[in-house]
Structure formats: C-alpha cells, structure tokens
Design an enzyme around this catalytic site. Structure first.
Site, PDB file in Angstrom:
ATOM      1  N   ARG A  42       0.865  -1.191   0.000  1.00 44.88           N
ATOM      2  CA  ARG A  42       0.000   0.000   0.000  1.00 44.88           C
ATOM      3  C   ARG A  42       0.892   1.227   0.000  1.00 44.88           C
ATOM      4  NH1 ARG A  42      -5.088   1.876   3.725  1.00 44.88           N
ATOM      5  NH2 ARG A  42      -6.042   0.413   2.277  1.00 44.88           N
ATOM      6  N   HIS A  85      -7.618   0.746  -6.147  1.00 46.73           N
ATOM      7  CA  HIS A  85      -7.825   0.004  -4.895  1.00 46.73           C
ATOM      8  C   HIS A  85      -8.546  -1.314  -5.252  1.00 46.73           C
ATOM      9  CE1 HIS A  85      -8.008  -0.792  -0.766  1.00 46.73           C
ATOM     10  NE2 HIS A  85      -8.860   0.118  -0.342  1.00 46.73           N
ATOM     11  N   GLN A 114     -10.470  -3.666  -2.690  1.00 50.41           N
ATOM     12  CA  GLN A 114     -11.731  -3.057  -2.221  1.00 50.41           C
ATOM     13  C   GLN A 114     -12.872  -3.400  -3.176  1.00 50.41           C
ATOM     14  OE1 GLN A 114     -12.275  -0.826   0.615  1.00 50.41           O
ATOM     15  NE2 GLN A 114     -14.388  -1.281   0.045  1.00 50.41           N
ATOM     16  N   ASP A 146     -16.774   8.262  -0.828  1.00 51.32           N
ATOM     17  CA  ASP A 146     -15.459   8.052  -0.198  1.00 51.32           C
ATOM     18  C   ASP A 146     -15.069   9.395   0.420  1.00 51.32           C
ATOM     19  OD1 ASP A 146     -12.913   7.161   0.482  1.00 51.32           O
ATOM     20  OD2 ASP A 146     -12.152   7.120  -1.575  1.00 51.32           O
ATOM     21  N   CYS A 182     -16.115   2.769   1.270  1.00 55.24           N
ATOM     22  CA  CYS A 182     -14.968   1.886   1.530  1.00 55.24           C
ATOM     23  C   CYS A 182     -14.493   2.003   2.974  1.00 55.24           C
ATOM     24  CB  CYS A 182     -13.847   2.198   0.562  1.00 55.24           C
ATOM     25  SG  CYS A 182     -13.382   3.936   0.547  1.00 55.24           S
ATOM     26  N   ARG A 227     -14.049  -7.499   2.886  1.00 60.24           N
ATOM     27  CA  ARG A 227     -12.646  -7.273   2.527  1.00 60.24           C
ATOM     28  C   ARG A 227     -11.804  -8.498   2.867  1.00 60.24           C
ATOM     29  NH1 ARG A 227     -10.385  -2.489   2.353  1.00 60.24           N
ATOM     30  NH2 ARG A 227      -8.927  -3.658   1.067  1.00 60.24           N
TER      31      ARG A 227
HETATM   32  N1  NVA Z   1      -9.570   7.408  -1.220  1.00 64.90           N
HETATM   33  C1  NVA Z   1      -9.231   6.927   0.098  1.00 64.90           C
HETATM   34  C2  NVA Z   1      -9.538   5.470   0.221  1.00 64.90           C
HETATM   35  C3  NVA Z   1      -9.312   4.894   1.595  1.00 64.90           C
HETATM   36  C4  NVA Z   1      -9.608   3.452   1.667  1.00 64.90           C
HETATM   37  C5  NVA Z   1      -7.761   7.187   0.364  1.00 64.90           C
HETATM   38  O1  NVA Z   1      -6.937   6.945  -0.535  1.00 64.90           O
HETATM   39  O2  NVA Z   1      -7.425   7.642   1.467  1.00 64.90           O
HETATM   40  N1   CP Z   2     -11.150   0.619   2.880  1.00 62.51           N
HETATM   41  C1   CP Z   2      -9.864   0.542   3.286  1.00 62.51           C
HETATM   42  O1   CP Z   2      -8.966   0.286   2.494  1.00 62.51           O
HETATM   43  O2   CP Z   2      -9.696   0.750   4.612  1.00 62.51           O
HETATM   44  P1   CP Z   2      -8.281   0.898   5.358  1.00 62.51           P
HETATM   45  O3   CP Z   2      -7.668   2.173   4.881  1.00 62.51           O
HETATM   46  O4   CP Z   2      -8.621   0.906   6.803  1.00 62.51           O
HETATM   47  O5   CP Z   2      -7.434  -0.281   4.981  1.00 62.51           O
END
Ligand code: NVA
Ligand code: CP
Length: 342
Positions: free
Chosen positions: A114, A141, A144, A237, A278, A323
């Site tokens: 990540r 993602h 997800q 989101d 998400c 998930r």
């Molecule tokens: N768009 C958000 C998704 C989190 C799961 C981010 O990148 O922070």
């Molecule tokens: N939805 C998601 O990816 O959550 P986290 O950022 O907690 O992993």
C-alpha cells in the site's frame, strides 16, 4: 494465459482490475463467498496449499481494514505474516523499490503493498518474482472492489444492469476502480461530481470499451438528483485521501459539500437502494480529524450524514467484513492457482 499449473491465477500479480477479465473477477468473488461460508460453518474446514508460506505486508500509508484483512486471511490460510509499517523499513528512503523487491522476493511467497503511485507497486511486481498484491495506491484500490462487488451481489443477487452512483472525488483510487469494475461486469456507473473530479479521460475511454463489451452504461453528471435517481447503490469516499496535503480541505469542502450523501439522496435513489463506503468515513465528530475540520470549517459531517451512515440503507460493515473474505481469495488463488475450496 494459462501457466504450467493450468491455472490463470497461479503466481499472478493483483495490481489493478484492468489486468483481469470479467470471468476472472467473478471467479475471485465466488471463491470469496466459498471462504465466507467455510469460515462461518460450525466446523471450519482448513484450506490447503498455503500452510507454512510467508507473506509480507508493506504499508507506506496507514490502514485498518486492509491490514487486518490480509493478516486474518493469512492466518486462516495457515501463513505467517511480516508487517512493515509506514516508518520502519528502508523502502524508498535508503533502498530503492527495485532492490527491496529483489530482497523480499527471496524471503516471501507473496507481498502486499500500500502506498503512493501505481508505478511503485508495478516496479515491485516487476522485480519481486513472487505475487504482489495492491493494497491501495493513489490510482487504484482493486481488493476493495472485490468486496464491493460481493456486497452488491449479496444484496441484489445479480450484477448486470445494477446502477452504482459514485458521489465525490471520482478521479482517485476508489472512483477509478469502481468505474473499471462496473464497466467490466456490466453494472452501470454514474459519476456524480463536479467536472474537475471526473476520472482521467484515457481511463474513461478504456472503461467505455469495457462497457461496450459488457453492456454497462457509463454516465457523468454534476447534477446530484439526476445522478442519484433510481440508482441501486449510492457510494462515496472521503473528500481528501491519504497522502494529500491538509491545505486542500478548504477547496474540497467548497467543491464537494453539495455531493454529501444525505437522506434526500437516498430517497431519490431506487426503492431498494443501499449505501456503500470503503471506509474510514467522516460521518460524525468522533475522530480527531472530524473535530479539527468541524472547528475550522463549521461542518459536523462530511461525505455522508450520520443519519445515512447509521440507517437501514447502510451496508458498510458487511462491506468491510467482505474485505477479508475477498483478500483471502486473492492470496489463495495467486499462491496456489486453485479457485475452489476443498
Ligand atoms: N480514497 C481513500 C480510500 C481509503 C480506503 C484514500 O486513498 O485515502
Ligand atoms: N477501505 C480501506 O482500504 O480501509 P483501510 O484504509 O482501513 O485499509
């Protein structure tokens, strides 16, 4: 393409759903469903083939769901996990991604990443020699999406012809990935956002090609009532994603506040509509960021009202649970090549 195990999944990376066919995506969703049934059965049947393997989780951004999903799924599959948090490795600062990939590929059977640009996870995959799974980049993602599709299937029984309206910043990881998965699987995708938050034109073009093969329709609108009308799934989101600078909040609140998911939006959607997110979500003042934003800008909820988040429409915790089942399916399929649970 099949490899020497006869499986299209064996030793395959999972970096973006652009790389997977609709049939392959559905296979992973069905496999996740089988794992879910297995986990909830009175006597859990052990899944075979992954026992004793070692996986690494590299997180350059924070996480609750994705990290926990990988860890629990790995333990359920009998694997050992090494977690590298955003500060405790040499990655990027003292060691290149290419070198990191070549070191970790010697030690681990699979690597989750990540972080920031998609090119980083692509570079990791190029040199690791073991499956690399994208746990979120700025652009995509994909894990997800499998959970979201499983949740939609659970609620509507089918996928083709379902309309999903995404409200908010649609040109980041979640919005981009939803447009890809919907257009591949035949769900109609509505991007309901100010024009500057619509996805990149090249990605839209690519998704229009997927849609012409699947029968999906892709629509873009700035009009909230038009965008949410009769949609079965309303999705949003956060307005500011991880890694974006704090100064951007003012602009995002100004631009996206009208696109907050409210009860009016849900009532304008289909009779049987559900709400997905998400997560994490700013729907109240029970977070430090939520409080800070409230003090500075005078708003008590952001992308979704607390009323919708806590309502009968909301399936966000089913989605979060999914998930784990879907990530288990991705690891199992790419590490063993198998797509059924014994
Ligand atoms: N768009 C958000 C998704 C989190 C799961 C981010 O990148 O922070
Ligand atoms: N939805 C998601 O990816 O959550 P986290 O950022 O907690 O992993």
């Amino acid at each position: 393409m099949l490899n020497d195990t006869g499986s299209a999944f064996y030793k395959r990376h999972f970096l973006t759903l652009k790389d997977y066919t609709p049939a392959e995506i559905l296979t992973l969703v069905e496999l996740a469903d089988a794992f879910r049934k297995n986990k909830k059965a009175p006597v859990r049947k052990p899944a075979t083939g992954c026992e004793g393997m070692n996986i690494a989780l590299i997180f350059e951004k924070t996480s609750t769901r994705t990290r926990c999903s990988f860890e629990v799924a790995a333990h359920d599959l009998g694997m050992n996990v090494t977690y590298l948090d955003p500060t405790s490795s040499q990655i990027g600062k003292k060691e290149s991604i290419k070198d990191t990939a070549r070191v970790m590929g010697r030690m681990f059977d699979g690597i989750e990443y990540r972080g920031y640009g998609q090119e980083i996870v692509e570079e990791l995959a190029k040199y690791a020699g073991v499956p690399v799974w994208n746990g979120l980049t700025n652009e995509y993602h994909p894990t997800q999406m499998l959970a979201d599709i499983l949740t939609i299937k659970d609620n509507f029984g089918s996928l083709k012809g379902i309309t999903l309206a995404y409200m908010g910043d649609a040109r980041y990881n979640t919005g981009n990935s939803l447009m890809i998965v919907c257009s591949k699987l035949g769900l109609n995708f509505v991007c309901c956002a100010p024009k500057k938050y619509w996805p990149d034109p090249a990605l839209i073009k690519q998704c229009e090609e997927y849609a012409s093969a699947s029968g999906a329709k892709i629509k873009f609108t700035e009009d909230i009532m038009e965008g949410s009308r009769d949609a079965q799934v309303i999705y949003t989101d956060v307005w500011v994603s991880m890694g974006e600078p704090d100064y951007i909040w003012a602009e995002r609140i100004h631009d996206l506040e009208p696109y907050r998911v409210t009860m009016d939006v849900m009532k304008n959607a289909a009779m049987d509509a559900i709400f997905l997110h998400c997560l994490p979500s700013f729907h109240d003042l029970k977070t430090t960021t939520g409080k800070k934003i409230s003090e500075k800008f005078g708003i008590n909820e952001m992308e979704v009202t607390d009323e919708v988040f806590e309502s009968e429409y909301s399936r966000v915790f089913d989605e979060a649970e999914n998930r784990m089942h879907t990530i288990k399916a991705v690891m199992y399929a790419t590490l063993t090549g198998k797509t059924t649970v014994s």
